[in-house]
Design a protein around this motif. Structure first.
Motif, mmCIF file in Angstrom:
data_model
loop_
_atom_site.group_PDB
_atom_site.id
_atom_site.type_symbol
_atom_site.label_atom_id
_atom_site.label_comp_id
_atom_site.label_asym_id
_atom_site.label_seq_id
_atom_site.Cartn_x
_atom_site.Cartn_y
_atom_site.Cartn_z
ATOM 1 N N ASN A 155 43.561 7.989 14.735
ATOM 2 C CA ASN A 155 42.280 8.477 14.353
ATOM 3 C C ASN A 155 40.839 8.053 14.877
ATOM 4 O O ASN A 155 39.894 8.772 14.543
ATOM 5 N N ILE A 156 40.872 7.273 15.986
ATOM 6 C CA ILE A 156 39.720 6.790 16.381
ATOM 7 C C ILE A 156 39.666 6.646 17.713
ATOM 8 O O ILE A 156 40.358 6.282 18.427
ATOM 9 N N ARG A 157 38.385 7.338 18.193
ATOM 10 C CA ARG A 157 38.298 7.343 19.677
ATOM 11 C C ARG A 157 36.970 6.817 20.092
ATOM 12 O O ARG A 157 35.921 7.178 19.635
ATOM 13 N N TRP A 158 36.969 5.468 20.686
ATOM 14 C CA TRP A 158 35.399 4.504 21.053
ATOM 15 C C TRP A 158 35.371 4.853 22.454
ATOM 16 O O TRP A 158 34.081 4.609 22.867
ATOM 17 N N ASP A 159 36.324 5.198 23.171
ATOM 18 C CA ASP A 159 36.181 5.380 24.614
ATOM 19 C C ASP A 159 35.696 6.778 24.880
ATOM 20 O O ASP A 159 36.800 7.430 25.373
ATOM 21 N N ILE A 160 34.299 7.085 24.781
ATOM 22 C CA ILE A 160 34.166 8.589 24.745
ATOM 23 C C ILE A 160 32.964 8.629 25.942
ATOM 24 O O ILE A 160 32.479 7.714 26.232
ATOM 25 N N PRO A 161 33.020 9.821 26.375
ATOM 26 C CA PRO A 161 31.817 9.946 27.590
ATOM 27 C C PRO A 161 30.422 9.719 27.180
ATOM 28 O O PRO A 161 30.082 10.033 25.829
ATOM 29 N N ASN A 162 29.556 9.391 28.202
ATOM 30 C CA ASN A 162 28.289 9.111 27.739
ATOM 31 C C ASN A 162 27.322 10.496 27.409
ATOM 32 O O ASN A 162 26.616 10.424 26.768
ATOM 33 N N SER A 163 28.132 11.699 27.929
ATOM 34 C CA SER A 163 27.400 13.001 27.493
ATOM 35 C C SER A 163 27.638 13.213 25.874
ATOM 36 O O SER A 163 26.732 14.081 25.502
ATOM 37 N N ILE A 164 28.327 12.690 25.265
ATOM 38 C CA ILE A 164 28.372 12.676 24.004
ATOM 39 C C ILE A 164 27.323 11.570 23.296
ATOM 40 O O ILE A 164 27.515 10.379 23.558
ATOM 41 N N SER A 165 26.440 12.018 22.547
ATOM 42 C CA SER A 165 25.441 11.206 21.947
ATOM 43 C C SER A 165 25.818 10.301 20.768
ATOM 44 O O SER A 165 25.536 9.387 20.349
ATOM 45 N N ALA A 166 27.243 10.623 20.222
ATOM 46 C CA ALA A 166 27.867 9.985 19.136
ATOM 47 C C ALA A 166 28.307 8.660 19.706
ATOM 48 O O ALA A 166 28.455 8.295 20.790
ATOM 49 N N ASP A 167 28.823 7.463 18.684
ATOM 50 C CA ASP A 167 29.243 6.230 19.213
ATOM 51 C C ASP A 167 30.641 6.285 19.165
ATOM 52 O O ASP A 167 31.246 5.339 19.736
ATOM 53 N N VAL A 168 31.213 7.167 18.408
ATOM 54 C CA VAL A 168 32.847 7.166 18.062
ATOM 55 C C VAL A 168 33.211 8.361 17.803
ATOM 56 O O VAL A 168 32.331 9.200 17.047
ATOM 57 N N LEU A 169 34.447 8.874 17.852
ATOM 58 C CA LEU A 169 35.062 10.073 17.382
ATOM 59 C C LEU A 169 35.900 9.743 16.294
ATOM 60 O O LEU A 169 37.017 8.599 16.661
ATOM 61 N N VAL A 170 35.792 10.084 15.151
ATOM 62 C CA VAL A 170 36.699 9.766 14.108
ATOM 63 C C VAL A 170 37.229 11.098 13.735
ATOM 64 O O VAL A 170 36.538 12.078 13.348
ATOM 65 N N LYS A 171 38.780 11.040 13.752
ATOM 66 C CA LYS A 171 39.502 12.298 13.595
ATOM 67 C C LYS A 171 38.712 13.680 14.582
ATOM 68 O O LYS A 171 38.485 14.691 13.897
ATOM 69 N N ASN A 172 38.354 13.266 15.645
ATOM 70 C CA ASN A 172 37.696 14.098 16.457
ATOM 71 C C ASN A 172 36.533 14.744 16.287
ATOM 72 O O ASN A 172 35.722 15.726 16.789
ATOM 73 N N LYS A 173 35.643 13.931 15.217
ATOM 74 C CA LYS A 173 34.367 14.530 14.848
ATOM 75 C C LYS A 173 33.496 13.262 15.393
ATOM 76 O O LYS A 173 33.681 12.180 15.182
ATOM 77 N N PRO A 174 32.323 13.696 15.689
ATOM 78 C CA PRO A 174 31.442 12.937 16.431
ATOM 79 C C PRO A 174 30.660 12.025 15.330
ATOM 80 O O PRO A 174 30.186 12.628 14.461
#
Length: 142
Positions: A61-80
């Protein structure tokens, strides 16, 4: 159920709170030089919260390896989700604060705030206010 509800429920558990405080204290200790906290503490605190989310919500449910183009730090259930930490101000009459965007350029930071206020805001924000013996968590939702 939304991620705000999930995370609020998660942090009501004493075990989760205890684990999070333990990680934050460890990071604080690791990021000391000459008795002062170094800048690296921010990324360590961010990782501490991500580790807690992974442990209790499941890595899937957690994605921390996300592109720099996303300003968020992590995706939780695909939400920034943007992660912020703040310490109480040393001077009781002043207001403590946190950075909305990691930059030394004041113009870019102000533009980022303007963009957030003027455009449709799509990011969740988790703010951990860290005191010596407790942490207050705040959730700001789009």
């Amino acid at each position: 159920m939304g991620i705000r509800t999930d995370i609020c429920r998660l942090f009501k558990h004493k075990r989760v709170q205890k684990d999070y405080i333990h990680l934050l204290r460890k990071s604080q200790t690791e990021c000391q030089r000459d008795g002062k906290t170094t800048m690296e503490v921010g990324i360590h605190r961010e990782r501490d919260l991500i580790a807690i989310l992974c442990k209790y919500m499941g890595r899937e449910n957690i994605r921390w390896d996300i592109p720099n183009s996303i300003s968020a730090d992590v995706l939780v259930k695909n939400k920034p989700v943007s992660i912020k930490h703040k310490m109480p101000s040393r001077h009781s009459e002043s207001i403590s604060s946190f950075k909305v965007k990691w930059t030394a350029n004041a113009t870019i930071a102000k533009q980022h705030v303007r963009d957030c206020l003027e455009n449709e805001w799509e990011e969740y924000i988790i703010v951990s206010e860290i005191y010596p013996n407790e942490i207050c968590m705040y959730f700001i939702c789009p």
